[in-house]
Every structure is written in structure tokens, then in C-alpha cells.
Design a protein around this motif. Sequence first.
Motif, PDB file in Angstrom:
ATOM      1  N   VAL A  18       1.026  -1.169   0.106  1.00  0.00           N
ATOM      2  CA  VAL A  18       0.019   0.037   0.136  1.00  0.00           C
ATOM      3  C   VAL A  18       0.889   1.097   0.048  1.00  0.00           C
ATOM      4  O   VAL A  18       1.878   1.522   0.853  1.00  0.00           O
ATOM      5  CB  VAL A  18      -0.871   0.170   1.330  1.00  0.00           C
ATOM      6  CG1 VAL A  18      -1.754   1.535   1.244  1.00  0.00           C
ATOM      7  CG2 VAL A  18      -2.030  -1.140   1.215  1.00  0.00           C
ATOM      8  N   ASN A  19       0.699   2.089  -0.877  1.00  0.00           N
ATOM      9  CA  ASN A  19       1.347   3.263  -0.937  1.00  0.00           C
ATOM     10  C   ASN A  19       1.159   4.108   0.315  1.00  0.00           C
ATOM     11  O   ASN A  19       0.118   4.410   1.009  1.00  0.00           O
ATOM     12  CB  ASN A  19       0.860   4.267  -2.067  1.00  0.00           C
ATOM     13  CG  ASN A  19       1.785   5.421  -2.341  1.00  0.00           C
ATOM     14  OD1 ASN A  19       2.066   6.280  -1.604  1.00  0.00           O
ATOM     15  ND2 ASN A  19       2.217   5.449  -3.685  1.00  0.00           N
ATOM     16  N   ASN A  20       2.385   4.610   0.659  1.00  0.00           N
ATOM     17  CA  ASN A  20       2.514   5.446   1.997  1.00  0.00           C
ATOM     18  C   ASN A  20       1.454   6.523   2.247  1.00  0.00           C
ATOM     19  O   ASN A  20       0.925   6.989   3.068  1.00  0.00           O
ATOM     20  CB  ASN A  20       3.798   6.034   2.467  1.00  0.00           C
ATOM     21  CG  ASN A  20       4.708   4.781   2.917  1.00  0.00           C
ATOM     22  OD1 ASN A  20       4.178   3.913   3.419  1.00  0.00           O
ATOM     23  ND2 ASN A  20       5.926   5.167   2.796  1.00  0.00           N
ATOM     24  N   SER A  21       1.282   7.143   0.879  1.00  0.00           N
ATOM     25  CA  SER A  21       0.481   8.411   0.982  1.00  0.00           C
ATOM     26  C   SER A  21      -1.245   7.835   1.349  1.00  0.00           C
ATOM     27  O   SER A  21      -1.896   8.724   2.033  1.00  0.00           O
ATOM     28  CB  SER A  21       0.056   8.906  -0.578  1.00  0.00           C
ATOM     29  OG  SER A  21      -0.440   8.083  -1.364  1.00  0.00           O
ATOM     30  N   VAL A  22      -1.492   6.549   1.233  1.00  0.00           N
ATOM     31  CA  VAL A  22      -2.878   6.240   1.682  1.00  0.00           C
ATOM     32  C   VAL A  22      -3.187   6.133   3.185  1.00  0.00           C
ATOM     33  O   VAL A  22      -4.062   6.158   3.788  1.00  0.00           O
ATOM     34  CB  VAL A  22      -3.119   4.640   1.239  1.00  0.00           C
ATOM     35  CG1 VAL A  22      -4.408   4.106   1.596  1.00  0.00           C
ATOM     36  CG2 VAL A  22      -3.081   4.689  -0.391  1.00  0.00           C
ATOM     37  N   ILE A  23      -1.889   5.820   3.830  1.00  0.00           N
ATOM     38  CA  ILE A  23      -2.041   5.666   5.289  1.00  0.00           C
ATOM     39  C   ILE A  23      -1.529   6.768   6.075  1.00  0.00           C
ATOM     40  O   ILE A  23      -1.229   6.587   7.350  1.00  0.00           O
ATOM     41  CB  ILE A  23      -0.969   4.236   5.539  1.00  0.00           C
ATOM     42  CG1 ILE A  23       0.554   4.367   5.300  1.00  0.00           C
ATOM     43  CG2 ILE A  23      -1.746   3.064   5.070  1.00  0.00           C
ATOM     44  CD1 ILE A  23       1.281   3.358   6.022  1.00  0.00           C
ATOM     45  N   THR A  24      -1.051   7.821   5.494  1.00  0.00           N
ATOM     46  CA  THR A  24      -0.406   8.944   6.100  1.00  0.00           C
ATOM     47  C   THR A  24      -1.588  10.087   6.288  1.00  0.00           C
ATOM     48  O   THR A  24      -2.004  10.630   5.552  1.00  0.00           O
ATOM     49  CB  THR A  24       0.698   9.431   5.353  1.00  0.00           C
ATOM     50  OG1 THR A  24       1.576   8.399   5.166  1.00  0.00           O
ATOM     51  CG2 THR A  24       1.386  10.677   6.111  1.00  0.00           C
ATOM     52  N   VAL A  25      -1.548  10.265   7.705  1.00  0.00           N
ATOM     53  CA  VAL A  25      -2.646  11.415   7.929  1.00  0.00           C
ATOM     54  C   VAL A  25      -1.872  12.541   8.852  1.00  0.00           C
ATOM     55  O   VAL A  25      -0.948  11.988   9.772  1.00  0.00           O
ATOM     56  CB  VAL A  25      -3.738  10.990   8.897  1.00  0.00           C
ATOM     57  CG1 VAL A  25      -4.533  11.795   9.410  1.00  0.00           C
ATOM     58  CG2 VAL A  25      -4.289   9.727   8.204  1.00  0.00           C
ATOM     59  N   ASP A  26      -1.796  13.508   8.469  1.00  0.00           N
ATOM     60  CA  ASP A  26      -1.004  14.762   9.134  1.00  0.00           C
ATOM     61  C   ASP A  26       0.547  14.438   9.319  1.00  0.00           C
ATOM     62  O   ASP A  26       1.288  14.551  10.475  1.00  0.00           O
ATOM     63  CB  ASP A  26      -1.649  15.104  10.428  1.00  0.00           C
ATOM     64  CG  ASP A  26      -3.095  15.692  10.349  1.00  0.00           C
ATOM     65  OD1 ASP A  26      -3.201  16.424   9.455  1.00  0.00           O
ATOM     66  OD2 ASP A  26      -3.796  15.324  11.162  1.00  0.00           O
ATOM     67  N   SER A  27       1.196  13.832   8.257  1.00  0.00           N
ATOM     68  CA  SER A  27       2.395  13.398   8.354  1.00  0.00           C
ATOM     69  C   SER A  27       2.984  12.243   8.969  1.00  0.00           C
ATOM     70  O   SER A  27       3.995  11.879   9.680  1.00  0.00           O
ATOM     71  CB  SER A  27       3.522  14.646   8.448  1.00  0.00           C
ATOM     72  OG  SER A  27       3.130  15.571   7.660  1.00  0.00           O
TER      73      SER A  27
END
Length: 116
Positions: A18-27
Motif C-alpha cells: 500500500v502506498n504510504n500516501s494512503v496510510i499517512t494522516v498529518d504526516s
Amino acid sequence: MAHYAEIVDGLVVRVTVVNNSVITVDSVEDGAIGAAFCHNLLGGEWVQTSYNGNMRFNYAGVGFTFDTVRDAFIAPKPFASWVLDEATCKWIAPVPMPSAGGPWAWDEDTESWVAV
């Protein structure tokens, strides 16, 4: 990239990325978001795993067990005589592999290392 293992009856049946952009919230990466993403997209139960071994002891592979008590992925037992090292959740031979010579292979019949 984050990696997730699908668990069916305690066994890993597949691993996906899973791309990190999917699991990242507020860095900040949130593994639960990735597990939910996998579930919504593919169904099933998903647990995050890591190549770095910084979570759940071992990187998950198909056929591994997910032990919920230890929160660990455990490889299939390679030989009947080997025991699980509770500190690492890795299988160890009853006799340490020699440090010199080799290469070595485990002989289950004699429960010893043999040069190959």
C-alpha cells in the motif's frame, strides 16, 4: 511503501503493498488505515508487516502463522526437532550451526549439521 498480510484462520494467504500516501494522516503513518484500506478494497482481515522486522518480529510470508498472542508472524516450522525462540519468534535448531567450514544443511535424521 507499507506491506499488509491477509490472515485467514491464523495463516497468511497473501501479502500486498500500500502506498504510504494512503496510510499517512498529518504526516504520520497509521497502520490501521492501511488495514482498513485493504479490507475495503479486497475483503478479509489484514495486518501490517515490515521488511525491517521492526514490527511483529518477522516479515510475513504466505504460509506463515499470525500469532495474535505474541503479535508475531512466525514462519512454518522447518523441522520437527526445531524449537521456537520466544525472544525472536524464529525457529532454532537443537544444535547450533557450526561457524567454520560449510556450507551446512540440517539433517533431521541425525539432528545434526552436515557439510554440503
